[in-house]
Scaffold this motif. Structure first.
Motif, PDB file in Angstrom:
ATOM      1  N   HIS A   1       0.841  -1.192   0.000  1.00  0.00           N
ATOM      2  CA  HIS A   1       0.000   0.000   0.000  1.00  0.00           C
ATOM      3  C   HIS A   1       0.873   1.237   0.000  1.00  0.00           C
ATOM      4  O   HIS A   1       2.090   1.178   0.185  1.00  0.00           O
ATOM      5  CB  HIS A   1      -0.918   0.010   1.236  1.00  0.00           C
ATOM      6  CG  HIS A   1      -0.172  -0.105   2.533  1.00  0.00           C
ATOM      7  ND1 HIS A   1       0.435   0.965   3.139  1.00  0.00           N
ATOM      8  CD2 HIS A   1       0.103  -1.185   3.304  1.00  0.00           C
ATOM      9  CE1 HIS A   1       1.028   0.573   4.243  1.00  0.00           C
ATOM     10  NE2 HIS A   1       0.852  -0.733   4.370  1.00  0.00           N
ATOM     11  N   PHE A   2       0.223   2.381  -0.202  1.00  0.00           N
ATOM     12  CA  PHE A   2       0.947   3.646  -0.220  1.00  0.00           C
ATOM     13  C   PHE A   2       1.440   4.001   1.179  1.00  0.00           C
ATOM     14  O   PHE A   2       0.763   3.746   2.178  1.00  0.00           O
ATOM     15  CB  PHE A   2       0.032   4.759  -0.740  1.00  0.00           C
ATOM     16  CG  PHE A   2       0.613   6.137  -0.584  1.00  0.00           C
ATOM     17  CD1 PHE A   2       1.588   6.599  -1.461  1.00  0.00           C
ATOM     18  CD2 PHE A   2       0.198   6.971   0.446  1.00  0.00           C
ATOM     19  CE1 PHE A   2       2.132   7.867  -1.325  1.00  0.00           C
ATOM     20  CE2 PHE A   2       0.732   8.246   0.584  1.00  0.00           C
ATOM     21  CZ  PHE A   2       1.705   8.681  -0.296  1.00  0.00           C
ATOM     22  N   THR A   3       2.618   4.605   1.230  1.00  0.00           N
ATOM     23  CA  THR A   3       3.171   5.090   2.489  1.00  0.00           C
ATOM     24  C   THR A   3       3.840   6.431   2.251  1.00  0.00           C
ATOM     25  O   THR A   3       4.375   6.685   1.162  1.00  0.00           O
ATOM     26  CB  THR A   3       4.202   4.088   3.054  1.00  0.00           C
ATOM     27  OG1 THR A   3       4.906   4.706   4.126  1.00  0.00           O
ATOM     28  CG2 THR A   3       5.196   3.654   1.996  1.00  0.00           C
ATOM     29  N   PRO A   4       3.839   7.325   3.250  1.00  0.00           N
ATOM     30  CA  PRO A   4       4.494   8.631   3.085  1.00  0.00           C
ATOM     31  C   PRO A   4       5.972   8.523   2.718  1.00  0.00           C
ATOM     32  O   PRO A   4       6.557   9.494   2.210  1.00  0.00           O
ATOM     33  CB  PRO A   4       4.316   9.286   4.458  1.00  0.00           C
ATOM     34  CG  PRO A   4       3.083   8.643   5.024  1.00  0.00           C
ATOM     35  CD  PRO A   4       3.126   7.233   4.533  1.00  0.00           C
ATOM     36  N   LYS A   5       6.561   7.335   2.915  1.00  0.00           N
ATOM     37  CA  LYS A   5       7.968   7.153   2.565  1.00  0.00           C
ATOM     38  C   LYS A   5       8.191   7.371   1.068  1.00  0.00           C
ATOM     39  O   LYS A   5       9.252   7.814   0.632  1.00  0.00           O
ATOM     40  CB  LYS A   5       8.412   5.745   2.960  1.00  0.00           C
ATOM     41  CG  LYS A   5       9.920   5.522   2.856  1.00  0.00           C
ATOM     42  CD  LYS A   5      10.659   6.378   3.870  1.00  0.00           C
ATOM     43  CE  LYS A   5      12.154   6.194   3.753  1.00  0.00           C
ATOM     44  NZ  LYS A   5      12.887   7.092   4.678  1.00  0.00           N
TER      45      LYS A   5
ATOM     46  N   LEU B   1      11.066  10.364  -3.207  1.00  0.00           N
ATOM     47  CA  LEU B   1      11.031  11.074  -4.484  1.00  0.00           C
ATOM     48  C   LEU B   1      10.917  12.583  -4.332  1.00  0.00           C
ATOM     49  O   LEU B   1      10.833  13.308  -5.325  1.00  0.00           O
ATOM     50  CB  LEU B   1       9.855  10.556  -5.330  1.00  0.00           C
ATOM     51  CG  LEU B   1       9.932   9.084  -5.723  1.00  0.00           C
ATOM     52  CD1 LEU B   1       8.703   8.686  -6.525  1.00  0.00           C
ATOM     53  CD2 LEU B   1      11.193   8.791  -6.520  1.00  0.00           C
ATOM     54  N   LYS B   2      10.898  13.042  -3.053  1.00  0.00           N
ATOM     55  CA  LYS B   2      10.810  14.471  -2.758  1.00  0.00           C
ATOM     56  C   LYS B   2       9.579  15.099  -3.416  1.00  0.00           C
ATOM     57  O   LYS B   2       9.649  16.117  -4.108  1.00  0.00           O
ATOM     58  CB  LYS B   2      12.086  15.191  -3.221  1.00  0.00           C
ATOM     59  CG  LYS B   2      13.343  14.695  -2.507  1.00  0.00           C
ATOM     60  CD  LYS B   2      14.590  15.409  -2.996  1.00  0.00           C
ATOM     61  CE  LYS B   2      15.824  14.872  -2.281  1.00  0.00           C
ATOM     62  NZ  LYS B   2      17.075  15.530  -2.742  1.00  0.00           N
ATOM     63  N   LEU B   3       8.443  14.451  -3.177  1.00  0.00           N
ATOM     64  CA  LEU B   3       7.179  14.932  -3.718  1.00  0.00           C
ATOM     65  C   LEU B   3       6.371  15.625  -2.635  1.00  0.00           C
ATOM     66  O   LEU B   3       6.495  15.320  -1.448  1.00  0.00           O
ATOM     67  CB  LEU B   3       6.367  13.773  -4.301  1.00  0.00           C
ATOM     68  CG  LEU B   3       6.980  13.044  -5.495  1.00  0.00           C
ATOM     69  CD1 LEU B   3       6.087  11.869  -5.891  1.00  0.00           C
ATOM     70  CD2 LEU B   3       7.177  13.977  -6.677  1.00  0.00           C
TER      71      LEU B   3
ATOM     72  N   GLN C   1       0.953  20.707 -13.485  1.00  0.00           N
ATOM     73  CA  GLN C   1       2.392  20.645 -13.223  1.00  0.00           C
ATOM     74  C   GLN C   1       2.712  19.906 -11.931  1.00  0.00           C
ATOM     75  O   GLN C   1       3.467  20.379 -11.078  1.00  0.00           O
ATOM     76  CB  GLN C   1       2.991  22.056 -13.196  1.00  0.00           C
ATOM     77  CG  GLN C   1       2.880  22.780 -14.529  1.00  0.00           C
ATOM     78  CD  GLN C   1       3.578  24.124 -14.537  1.00  0.00           C
ATOM     79  OE1 GLN C   1       3.844  24.698 -13.498  1.00  0.00           O
ATOM     80  NE2 GLN C   1       3.883  24.635 -15.709  1.00  0.00           N
ATOM     81  N   THR C   2       2.093  18.734 -11.777  1.00  0.00           N
ATOM     82  CA  THR C   2       2.369  17.877 -10.629  1.00  0.00           C
ATOM     83  C   THR C   2       2.709  16.484 -11.136  1.00  0.00           C
ATOM     84  O   THR C   2       2.463  16.145 -12.290  1.00  0.00           O
ATOM     85  CB  THR C   2       1.160  17.781  -9.682  1.00  0.00           C
ATOM     86  OG1 THR C   2       0.087  17.088 -10.360  1.00  0.00           O
ATOM     87  CG2 THR C   2       0.685  19.154  -9.243  1.00  0.00           C
ATOM     88  N   SER C   3       3.261  15.667 -10.249  1.00  0.00           N
ATOM     89  CA  SER C   3       3.453  14.258 -10.563  1.00  0.00           C
ATOM     90  C   SER C   3       2.168  13.512 -10.247  1.00  0.00           C
ATOM     91  O   SER C   3       1.169  14.124  -9.836  1.00  0.00           O
ATOM     92  CB  SER C   3       4.637  13.704  -9.760  1.00  0.00           C
ATOM     93  OG  SER C   3       5.847  14.300 -10.203  1.00  0.00           O
ATOM     94  N   LEU C   4       2.165  12.201 -10.384  1.00  0.00           N
ATOM     95  CA  LEU C   4       0.955  11.407 -10.181  1.00  0.00           C
ATOM     96  C   LEU C   4       1.307  10.083  -9.527  1.00  0.00           C
ATOM     97  O   LEU C   4       2.270   9.423  -9.930  1.00  0.00           O
ATOM     98  CB  LEU C   4       0.254  11.156 -11.523  1.00  0.00           C
ATOM     99  CG  LEU C   4      -0.947  10.213 -11.512  1.00  0.00           C
ATOM    100  CD1 LEU C   4      -2.089  10.813 -10.692  1.00  0.00           C
ATOM    101  CD2 LEU C   4      -1.422   9.921 -12.940  1.00  0.00           C
ATOM    102  N   ILE C   5       0.528   9.704  -8.509  1.00  0.00           N
ATOM    103  CA  ILE C   5       0.716   8.421  -7.827  1.00  0.00           C
ATOM    104  C   ILE C   5      -0.462   7.511  -8.153  1.00  0.00           C
ATOM    105  O   ILE C   5      -1.620   7.907  -7.975  1.00  0.00           O
ATOM    106  CB  ILE C   5       0.819   8.619  -6.301  1.00  0.00           C
ATOM    107  CG1 ILE C   5       2.009   9.520  -5.965  1.00  0.00           C
ATOM    108  CG2 ILE C   5       0.949   7.271  -5.592  1.00  0.00           C
ATOM    109  CD1 ILE C   5       2.042   9.960  -4.511  1.00  0.00           C
ATOM    110  N   ILE C   6      -0.172   6.304  -8.637  1.00  0.00           N
ATOM    111  CA  ILE C   6      -1.221   5.322  -8.923  1.00  0.00           C
ATOM    112  C   ILE C   6      -0.945   4.058  -8.113  1.00  0.00           C
ATOM    113  O   ILE C   6       0.070   3.389  -8.316  1.00  0.00           O
ATOM    114  CB  ILE C   6      -1.284   4.978 -10.421  1.00  0.00           C
ATOM    115  CG1 ILE C   6      -1.598   6.221 -11.246  1.00  0.00           C
ATOM    116  CG2 ILE C   6      -2.320   3.888 -10.676  1.00  0.00           C
ATOM    117  CD1 ILE C   6      -1.657   5.978 -12.746  1.00  0.00           C
TER     118      ILE C   6
END
Length: 460
Positions: free
Chosen positions: A325-329, A334-336, A379-384
């Motif tokens: 699962h997703f984690t703040p790590k 990736l410095k997002l 102008q952002t990245s994307l997390i899927i």
């Protein structure tokens, strides 16, 4: 100079007399709701142009005029005097939305009294309202009859038993002058001729043996000099990318864009466009030799919170984290920013989910950005998360765009790629994937030519 669209009631003008020269005063009122167009009222100036759209009785364009007086009797109240100067054809919003440019503008327009529009939309609406321009639509119709040039033909929109033919809604959208390509399944599946719509959908007199006589009338303009099979058409880049990838060829009628219509009738100068796979092979060939996802090397210290599985030192576009699962790590590595858009994929995702598509909203069809194009726009990245549900082939447009090629997205003439594209892919953009898929399966899931653009991380 400003340009406005004014939704006016029937009784705003005296229709028993010539409308030209009549003046109508619109009052924002002291307690005017800000969401009802008050901001547009404040921007109006003397000399600004306005298009009157009638919203009662007969819907459609009423005319055009000018702001001749602007006054503020008291705070919060604005009165604008509009002068009617020119009659326009009573074109409805449904007709205007046949143009992709106006479709977007009218969709964004709120149901309020006064709306500001840009100069391009104003000039286009005026040209249409004066009859100087017409909005053509383009259709592909499947008919097996041996049509003769310059002859008119009745095309029934339902079967003899009254069942609607596939794509029936498109018959209802056709208007006189719309352009048609005739598609046949024999001797080979392909396009064989062109026609124009002579009469929109209407009822014919009762006919023996037919329960419904709803029909359109077309005029056959002639055979295509060299009929083209669907295999020929599929080699056209514009058709392959926009229409023929997943189209249902059993439709009796379907709509085409102008670009698709032109591409069907006018083959590209090259004898055969290079297939997509060959371009991908060129990209893979140009990449460094170290171009596959490597297995995690056993024996590395497990104290590390993140273990990198390197493909290449730079130029990574897709960053995949193997974790349940997703984690703040992920953001930290990736410095997002915390506000980076985050979505969870499932097996029903299509390419349109990523790059945009036409979506039905009630009776209207509107354009919706995809997750990737929306991220690029902002102008952002994307997390899927669960990126294993995103098919490998869906990533090709993004990869080609990042490599410097401009790719057509298949709606509203939008493109993705470099400087002049609708959506620019910058070096800062990252597509971040989260998956619980083991490394070996991950390697198999993504096509070999995509590997040079992927960096995989193993979270601990």
């Amino acid at each position: 100079m400003n340009y406005f669209w004014l939704n006016c009631g029937y009784n705003r003008f005296n229709h028993f007399e010539d409308l030209t020269g009549q003046i109508s005063i619109f009052d924002s009122s002291v307690h005017f709701n800000p969401s009802e167009g008050y901001a547009a009222f404040k921007r109006a100036q003397i000399g600004d142009k306005v298009i009157f759209y009638q919203v009662q009785n007969k819907l459609g364009l009423l005319g055009a005029g000018t702001v001749i007086k602007f006054e503020e009797p008291r705070r919060g109240q604005i009165k604008i005097h509009f002068k009617y100067e020119e009659k326009l054809l009573p074109l409805t919003k449904d007709y205007l939305e046949r143009n992709d440019q106006l479709k977007i503008s009218l969709f964004r327009m709120k149901e309020q009294l006064l709306n500001q529009i840009n100069k391009e939309d104003y000039e286009l609406i005026m040209a249409l309202g004066r009859g100087e321009e017409k909005i053509d639509r383009y259709f592909l119709i499947k008919e097996m009859e041996n049509f003769q040039p310059d002859e008119k033909y009745t095309i029934f929109t339902k079967t003899v038993n009254g069942i609607e033919r596939n794509g029936f809604r498109h018959y209802k959208e056709m208007q006189r002058g719309d352009k048609v390509i005739i598609y046949r399944t024999a001797p080979e599946r392909g396009i064989y001729g062109t026609a124009i719509v002579e009469e929109s959908i209407h009822k014919k007199p009762v006919m023996m043996g037919r329960t419904d006589t709803t029909a359109i009338t077309i005029k056959y303009t002639g055979d295509i000099e060299e009929p083209r099979t669907i295999y020929d058409l599929d080699r056209e880049p514009m058709l392959r990318a926009q229409y023929f990838v997943e189209e249902n060829w059993n439709e009796s009628v379907t709509e085409l864009t102008k670009i698709q219509y032109e591409a069907m009738l006018h083959p590209s100068e090259e004898e055969e466009a290079a297939p997509i796979t060959s371009y991908a092979e060129q990209l893979a060939k140009a990449a460094p030799k170290k171009s596959s996802i490597l297995k995690y090397t056993a024996g590395e210290k497990k104290t590390k919170e993140v273990q990198h599985i390197e493909l290449k030192k730079s130029g990574k576009l897709i960053h995949i984290f193997i974790n349940s699962h997703f984690t703040p790590k992920v953001l930290e590595v990736l410095k997002l920013d915390e506000s980076t858009p985050h979505a969870v994929a499932d097996k029903h995702w299509t390419q349109g989910m990523l790059y945009g598509q036409y979506v039905k909203e009630g009776e209207d069809t509107v354009i919706k950005n995809g997750l990737i194009t929306d991220a690029l726009n902002n102008q952002t990245s994307l997390i899927i998360e669960d990126i294993e549900h995103v098919e490998s082939r869906y990533l090709k447009p993004l990869i080609y765009a990042a490599a410097g090629k401009t790719i057509e997205l298949g709606y509203d003439q939008a493109t993705i790629g470099g400087e002049n594209a609708t959506y620019k892919v910058t070096e800062d953009f990252k597509l971040v994937g989260i998956t619980s898929m083991p490394l070996e399966k991950l390697k198999q899931h993504f096509a070999q030519d995509i590997h040079p653009y992927i960096k995989v991380y193993q979270l601990k």
